[in-house]
Scaffold this motif. Structure first.
Motif, mmCIF file in Angstrom:
data_model
loop_
_atom_site.group_PDB
_atom_site.id
_atom_site.type_symbol
_atom_site.label_atom_id
_atom_site.label_comp_id
_atom_site.label_asym_id
_atom_site.label_seq_id
_atom_site.Cartn_x
_atom_site.Cartn_y
_atom_site.Cartn_z
ATOM 1 N N GLY A 9 102.482 97.337 65.077
ATOM 2 C CA GLY A 9 103.187 96.927 63.866
ATOM 3 C C GLY A 9 104.261 95.898 64.141
ATOM 4 O O GLY A 9 104.464 94.966 63.354
ATOM 5 N N SER A 13 104.289 92.128 62.624
ATOM 6 C CA SER A 13 105.396 91.825 61.719
ATOM 7 C C SER A 13 106.173 90.588 62.159
ATOM 8 O O SER A 13 106.570 89.768 61.326
ATOM 9 C CB SER A 13 106.345 93.019 61.639
ATOM 10 N N GLY A 17 106.488 87.360 59.949
ATOM 11 C CA GLY A 17 107.825 86.967 59.517
ATOM 12 C C GLY A 17 108.178 85.541 59.885
ATOM 13 O O GLY A 17 108.703 84.787 59.063
ATOM 14 N N GLN A 100 112.565 91.910 61.861
ATOM 15 C CA GLN A 100 111.198 92.415 61.994
ATOM 16 C C GLN A 100 111.091 93.372 63.186
ATOM 17 O O GLN A 100 110.374 94.371 63.115
ATOM 18 C CB GLN A 100 110.211 91.249 62.171
ATOM 19 N N SER A 104 110.618 96.296 60.556
ATOM 20 C CA SER A 104 109.168 96.409 60.393
ATOM 21 C C SER A 104 108.501 97.213 61.502
ATOM 22 O O SER A 104 107.541 97.942 61.256
ATOM 23 C CB SER A 104 108.528 95.016 60.294
ATOM 24 N N THR A 105 109.013 97.063 62.733
ATOM 25 C CA THR A 105 108.453 97.869 63.818
ATOM 26 C C THR A 105 108.626 99.352 63.516
ATOM 27 O O THR A 105 107.701 100.153 63.694
ATOM 28 C CB THR A 105 109.141 97.526 65.153
ATOM 29 N N MET A 108 106.337 100.380 60.293
ATOM 30 C CA MET A 108 104.901 100.358 60.591
ATOM 31 C C MET A 108 104.534 101.498 61.545
ATOM 32 O O MET A 108 103.514 102.166 61.371
ATOM 33 C CB MET A 108 104.499 99.014 61.195
ATOM 34 N N THR A 204 107.227 99.044 51.183
ATOM 35 C CA THR A 204 106.360 99.710 52.159
ATOM 36 C C THR A 204 105.339 100.605 51.476
ATOM 37 O O THR A 204 104.157 100.601 51.835
ATOM 38 C CB THR A 204 107.201 100.528 53.163
ATOM 39 N N GLN A 207 102.949 98.205 49.549
ATOM 40 C CA GLN A 207 102.216 97.312 50.453
ATOM 41 C C GLN A 207 101.218 98.064 51.334
ATOM 42 O O GLN A 207 100.018 97.765 51.330
ATOM 43 C CB GLN A 207 103.234 96.566 51.321
ATOM 44 N N THR A 303 101.725 89.190 53.892
ATOM 45 C CA THR A 303 100.920 90.413 53.954
ATOM 46 C C THR A 303 99.556 90.142 54.578
ATOM 47 O O THR A 303 99.047 90.968 55.341
ATOM 48 C CB THR A 303 100.758 91.029 52.540
ATOM 49 N N LEU A 306 100.207 89.632 58.237
ATOM 50 C CA LEU A 306 100.608 90.931 58.787
ATOM 51 C C LEU A 306 99.395 91.805 59.087
ATOM 52 O O LEU A 306 99.210 92.276 60.221
ATOM 53 C CB LEU A 306 101.537 91.647 57.798
#
Length: 320
Positions: A9, A13, A17, A100, A104-105, A108, A204, A207, A303, A306
Motif C-alpha cells: 500500500g 500510494s 501521490g 503518503q 496511506s501506508t 492501506m 477510505t 474508495q 485511484t 494507486l
C-alpha cells in the motif's frame, strides 16, 4: 498479510501521490478561492484590513461584500505556471511523500489486516458492510498518524497565492513542521485533525470498499477477467465515488489548515463547523464543492494509479 500489506500500500500510494501532485495543488488553490481573510501590511500596522482571495488583493474592507472572480482548473494551473513557474506545480511534494508514507501506508495496511480478519472462513466472503467498516477504521487511524504532513502539504501548496510579505516560504516538509511547532505550538500539527480523520474515513471507506465491490461484481458477472481493464474500470469508478463523498469535508479541511493564526488576533475560524457556516453564508452551499473538477480530475487518476500499481506490486511480492 502482516507488514506486506503496509509495504504494498505504501509503494502504490507514494507513486500515485507524486504523479498526481500538480492536480492536488490546483484543487487546493481552487478551494481557497473566495475566502476572505485579513491581510496585514508589514509597514502599515494601523491600516485597515483588506479581503484577499485567489492570489490578488481586493481593495475593499474585510466585511464589505466583494466580487470574487472564480477561475477554472486550467486557468488556475496556467496562472500558477505563469506567475510562479513550473516548479510551483510541485510545491509541497516533499510533504506529499511524507503524507503518503504515514497516512496511506497505514490505512492501506490496516485495511488488508481487517480484510484478513473479517473475511468469512467458510464462504470466503468479505461483505460490503465489513468493507465499509474496515475503510472507516483504517482511514481514521491513518489520518491521525499523517495529519502533521497533511497540514504542511496544504500550507506549502497554498503559499504561492499569498502576497510576497505574507508567504511562509517553507524550505521543505521538515522546515514546515519545525516552523509550525516553533511559532504556533505542537498542537498546530494536528490543526483540522477532526476534519482530516472524517475525510479520510469517508475517502477510505468509499474508495477501497467501492473498488473491491465493483471489481468483484465485474469478475463475478463475467464482464471482464481479473486484469488491467477491470482494475482501471473499478478504480476510476471508486475515485468518482470518493470525490463526491469527500469534497465538502475537503474544502473545510483545506481552509482550517491554511488559516493563519497570530497571537492576540482572533483566528478566522473557531473550528470546522464555524468554517462551514461562514463559507456557506458568504459563498453559498455550492462553495463546499469548490475544486470538484480538479478533485475528480486528481482522484480519478490517483485511484487508477494507486490500484493498478497496487495490483502489480502484489504480483511482484506474492511469493514473499
Amino acid at each position: 498479510m502482516g507488514a506486506k500489506g503496509f509495504v504494498e500500500g505504501g509503494v502504490a500510494s507514494i507513486v500515485a501521490g507524486c504523479s498526481t501532485h500538480p492536480l492536488d495543488l490546483i484543487k487546493v488553490r481552487m478551494q481557497l478561492q473566495g475566502e476572505a481573510l485579513p491581510v496585514h501590511a508589514p509597514h502599515a500596522p494601523h491600516a485597515p484590513a483588506f479581503a484577499y482571495s485567489g492570489g490578488a488583493s481586493i481593495h475593499a474592507p474585510l466585511h464589505a461584500p466583494t466580487k470574487v472572480v472564480k477561475s477554472g482548473p486550467v486557468s488556475v494551473g496556467v496562472k500558477i505556471f505563469q506567475t510562479e513557474g513550473v516548479g510551483a506545480l510541485f510545491s509541497g511534494i516533499s510533504a506529499t511523500v511524507l503524507r503518503q508514507t504515514l497516512y496511506s501506508t497505514t490505512r492501506m495496511g490496516l485495511y488488508e489486516i481487517f480484510r484478513e480478519k473479517w473475511t468469512d472462513r467458510n464462504t470466503g466472503e468479505f461483505s460490503l458492510a465489513r468493507k465499509i467498516s474496515a475503510g472507516l477504521l483504517a482511514g481514521g487511524i491513518g489520518a491521525a498518524v499523517g495529519n502533521p504532513a497533511d497540514v504542511a502539504m496544504v500550507r506549502m501548496q497554498a503559499d504561492g497565492r499569498l502576497p510576497m510579505h505574507e508567504r511562509r516560504n517553507y524550505k521543505g516538509v521538515g522546515d514546515a513542521i519545525k516552523s509550525m511547532v516553533k511559532s504556533e505550538g505542537v498542537t498546530s500539527l494536528w490543526r483540522g485533525s477532526s476534519l482530516t480523520v472524517n475525510r479520510a474515513m469517508i475517502v477510505t471507506a468509499s474508495q477501497l470498499a467501492s473498488y473491491d465491490q465493483i471489481k468483484e461484481t465485474i469478475i463475478k458477472n463475467g464482464l471482464m477477467s481479473d486484469g488491467l481493464g477491470t482494475h482501471v474500470s473499478a478504480s476510476f469508478a471508486a475515485g468518482f465515488v470518493a470525490s463526491v463523498a469527500s469534497n465538502p469535508v475537503d474544502v473545510i479541511k483545506t481552509r482550517v489548515m491554511n488559516m493563519k493564526v497570530t497571537e492576540g488576533v482572533e483566528p478566522p475560524y473557531k473550528g470546522a463547523i464555524d468554517c462551514a457556516v461562514k463559507t456557506v453564508r458568504a459563498e453559498g452551499p455550492m462553495a463546499l464543492y469548490k475544486g470538484f473538477i480538479p478533485t475528480i480530475s486528481r482522484q480519478g487518476p490517483f485511484t487508477v494509479v494507486l490500484f493498478v500499481t497496487l495490483e502489480q506490486v502484489r504480483k511482484l511480492l506474492k511469493d514473499f
